[in-house]
Motif scaffolding. Sequence first.
Motif, PDB file in Angstrom:
ATOM      1  N   PHE A   1     -34.549   6.281 -64.175  1.00  0.00           N
ATOM      2  CA  PHE A   1     -35.564   6.951 -63.759  1.00  0.00           C
ATOM      3  C   PHE A   1     -36.112   8.195 -64.282  1.00  0.00           C
ATOM      4  N   GLN A   2     -35.024   9.113 -64.725  1.00  0.00           N
ATOM      5  CA  GLN A   2     -35.398  10.246 -65.172  1.00  0.00           C
ATOM      6  C   GLN A   2     -36.144  10.055 -66.767  1.00  0.00           C
ATOM      7  N   ARG A   3     -35.526   8.924 -67.418  1.00  0.00           N
ATOM      8  CA  ARG A   3     -35.973   8.619 -68.707  1.00  0.00           C
ATOM      9  C   ARG A   3     -37.560   8.180 -68.577  1.00  0.00           C
ATOM     10  N   LEU A   4     -37.728   7.566 -67.507  1.00  0.00           N
ATOM     11  CA  LEU A   4     -39.059   6.979 -67.439  1.00  0.00           C
ATOM     12  C   LEU A   4     -39.928   8.214 -67.035  1.00  0.00           C
ATOM     13  N   ARG A   5     -39.315   9.251 -66.172  1.00  0.00           N
ATOM     14  CA  ARG A   5     -40.178  10.531 -65.709  1.00  0.00           C
ATOM     15  C   ARG A   5     -40.621  11.111 -67.034  1.00  0.00           C
ATOM     16  N   MET A   6     -39.944  11.190 -68.129  1.00  0.00           N
ATOM     17  CA  MET A   6     -40.211  11.950 -69.204  1.00  0.00           C
ATOM     18  C   MET A   6     -41.603  11.417 -70.050  1.00  0.00           C
ATOM     19  N   SER A   7     -42.202  10.251 -69.505  1.00  0.00           N
ATOM     20  CA  SER A   7     -43.006   9.469 -70.007  1.00  0.00           C
ATOM     21  C   SER A   7     -44.440  10.096 -69.530  1.00  0.00           C
ATOM     22  N   PRO A   8     -45.677  10.329 -70.270  1.00  0.00           N
ATOM     23  CA  PRO A   8     -46.794  10.777 -69.890  1.00  0.00           C
ATOM     24  C   PRO A   8     -47.302   9.790 -68.831  1.00  0.00           C
ATOM     25  N   GLU A   9     -47.315   8.407 -69.057  1.00  0.00           N
ATOM     26  CA  GLU A   9     -47.807   7.233 -68.564  1.00  0.00           C
ATOM     27  C   GLU A   9     -47.088   6.954 -67.115  1.00  0.00           C
ATOM     28  N   PHE A  10     -46.001   7.428 -66.924  1.00  0.00           N
ATOM     29  CA  PHE A  10     -45.146   7.359 -65.569  1.00  0.00           C
ATOM     30  C   PHE A  10     -45.274   8.592 -64.800  1.00  0.00           C
ATOM     31  N   SER A  11     -45.217   9.746 -65.309  1.00  0.00           N
ATOM     32  CA  SER A  11     -45.260  10.881 -64.404  1.00  0.00           C
ATOM     33  C   SER A  11     -46.140  12.159 -65.245  1.00  0.00           C
ATOM     34  N   PRO A  12     -47.325  12.067 -65.196  1.00  0.00           N
ATOM     35  CA  PRO A  12     -48.242  12.945 -65.905  1.00  0.00           C
ATOM     36  C   PRO A  12     -48.059  14.466 -65.412  1.00  0.00           C
ATOM     37  N   LEU A  13     -48.362  15.329 -66.099  1.00  0.00           N
ATOM     38  CA  LEU A  13     -48.218  16.562 -65.445  1.00  0.00           C
ATOM     39  C   LEU A  13     -49.895  16.944 -65.023  1.00  0.00           C
ATOM     40  N   SER A  14     -49.872  17.795 -63.967  1.00  0.00           N
ATOM     41  CA  SER A  14     -51.153  18.214 -63.810  1.00  0.00           C
ATOM     42  C   SER A  14     -51.972  19.078 -64.956  1.00  0.00           C
ATOM     43  N   GLY A  15     -53.293  19.133 -64.604  1.00  0.00           N
ATOM     44  CA  GLY A  15     -53.944  19.770 -65.748  1.00  0.00           C
ATOM     45  C   GLY A  15     -53.461  21.139 -65.965  1.00  0.00           C
ATOM     46  N   THR A  16     -53.202  21.875 -64.890  1.00  0.00           N
ATOM     47  CA  THR A  16     -52.746  23.159 -65.124  1.00  0.00           C
ATOM     48  C   THR A  16     -51.407  23.525 -65.794  1.00  0.00           C
ATOM     49  N   ASP A  17     -50.479  22.456 -65.051  1.00  0.00           N
ATOM     50  CA  ASP A  17     -49.185  22.596 -65.960  1.00  0.00           C
ATOM     51  C   ASP A  17     -49.273  22.363 -67.561  1.00  0.00           C
ATOM     52  N   GLU A  18     -50.139  21.334 -67.621  1.00  0.00           N
ATOM     53  CA  GLU A  18     -50.399  21.051 -69.343  1.00  0.00           C
ATOM     54  C   GLU A  18     -50.702  22.229 -69.978  1.00  0.00           C
ATOM     55  N   MET A  19     -51.703  22.953 -69.419  1.00  0.00           N
ATOM     56  CA  MET A  19     -51.940  24.069 -70.111  1.00  0.00           C
ATOM     57  C   MET A  19     -51.179  25.398 -70.051  1.00  0.00           C
ATOM     58  N   LEU A  20     -50.448  25.450 -69.115  1.00  0.00           N
ATOM     59  CA  LEU A  20     -49.233  26.499 -68.959  1.00  0.00           C
ATOM     60  C   LEU A  20     -48.261  26.112 -69.938  1.00  0.00           C
ATOM     61  N   LEU A  21     -47.662  24.858 -70.045  1.00  0.00           N
ATOM     62  CA  LEU A  21     -46.399  24.436 -70.785  1.00  0.00           C
ATOM     63  C   LEU A  21     -46.875  23.962 -72.413  1.00  0.00           C
ATOM     64  N   GLY A  22     -47.907  23.561 -72.584  1.00  0.00           N
ATOM     65  CA  GLY A  22     -48.503  23.089 -73.712  1.00  0.00           C
ATOM     66  C   GLY A  22     -48.003  21.687 -73.900  1.00  0.00           C
ATOM     67  N   ALA A  23     -47.768  20.646 -72.931  1.00  0.00           N
ATOM     68  CA  ALA A  23     -47.061  19.517 -72.900  1.00  0.00           C
ATOM     69  C   ALA A  23     -47.804  18.500 -72.155  1.00  0.00           C
ATOM     70  N   THR A  24     -47.439  17.337 -72.289  1.00  0.00           N
ATOM     71  CA  THR A  24     -47.998  16.260 -71.435  1.00  0.00           C
ATOM     72  C   THR A  24     -46.868  15.555 -70.480  1.00  0.00           C
ATOM     73  N   ILE A  25     -45.813  16.020 -70.760  1.00  0.00           N
ATOM     74  CA  ILE A  25     -44.642  15.284 -70.002  1.00  0.00           C
ATOM     75  C   ILE A  25     -43.949  16.549 -69.444  1.00  0.00           C
ATOM     76  N   PRO A  26     -43.098  16.252 -68.100  1.00  0.00           N
ATOM     77  CA  PRO A  26     -42.320  17.158 -67.464  1.00  0.00           C
ATOM     78  C   PRO A  26     -41.084  17.706 -68.142  1.00  0.00           C
ATOM     79  N   PRO A  27     -41.142  19.096 -68.417  1.00  0.00           N
ATOM     80  CA  PRO A  27     -40.164  19.401 -69.190  1.00  0.00           C
ATOM     81  C   PRO A  27     -38.714  19.696 -68.728  1.00  0.00           C
TER      82      PRO A  27
END
Length: 225
Positions: free
Chosen positions: A149-175
């Motif tokens: 589940f955690q491996r899948l959660r690291m996929s942008p398709e499965f668990s995308p970040l909010s637009g705000t978090d993308e801007m803050l973290l510079g990433a597309t997956i939950p770190p």
Amino acid sequence: MRRSVSPTPTVKSPLPSISKGKGRANNSWFSFGASRTSREVQATVIGLVRDLVKEQDYNSRASSGILESCAEACTGYDTSLSALLQEKSIEGHTPMYWAIVKRPPDGEEDETAVPDLLTALISFASPLTAKTISDIRHACLLTSDQALFQRLRMSPEFSPLSGTDEMLLGATIPPDEISVENVPGDEGAFTVDFEIVHFQKRMLVSKRIELDFIARGTGTRHPTC
């Protein structure tokens, strides 16, 4: 008046021959010719995928080769393989659901099987719909496979970040990292360790952080706000 009706042809779906050395499916299987209809191609592809999941072949290259041939066949008949893979065509569930239910838990499979059949299916099915993600989550819950589940959660398709978090973290997956351990001797107790990246900044700007994990066969969403 008596009308003569020809019987409807049955579309069979045996697995095509596989060259394990190259991991490719036999493309001649998909040389249907002009007489084939789009519906027949869809039925054949669904049958092939069903057989793949039923046999659960851990030769990932072979599985990818078969799915690639399915994608080529679908393209030739103006059919979306992504849509077919996300249909609940196997006993009321998607192929990804059954691939999860039948696979060994993360950490127990042969290292040569990574990426495995599940990874190949998700790759060809993407982008995933909300219903497909829900079906995948359900399978992870049934198997209580927190690691997967955690491996899948690291996929942008499965668990995308909010637009705000993308801007803050510079990433597309939950770190963020989540570790769950069951407490020995207590069937209902477990411990969870969180490591949240840029926690204070995200709380100040986003006001909310959600962490998903599985513990004791139960899915949990922990909102931090």
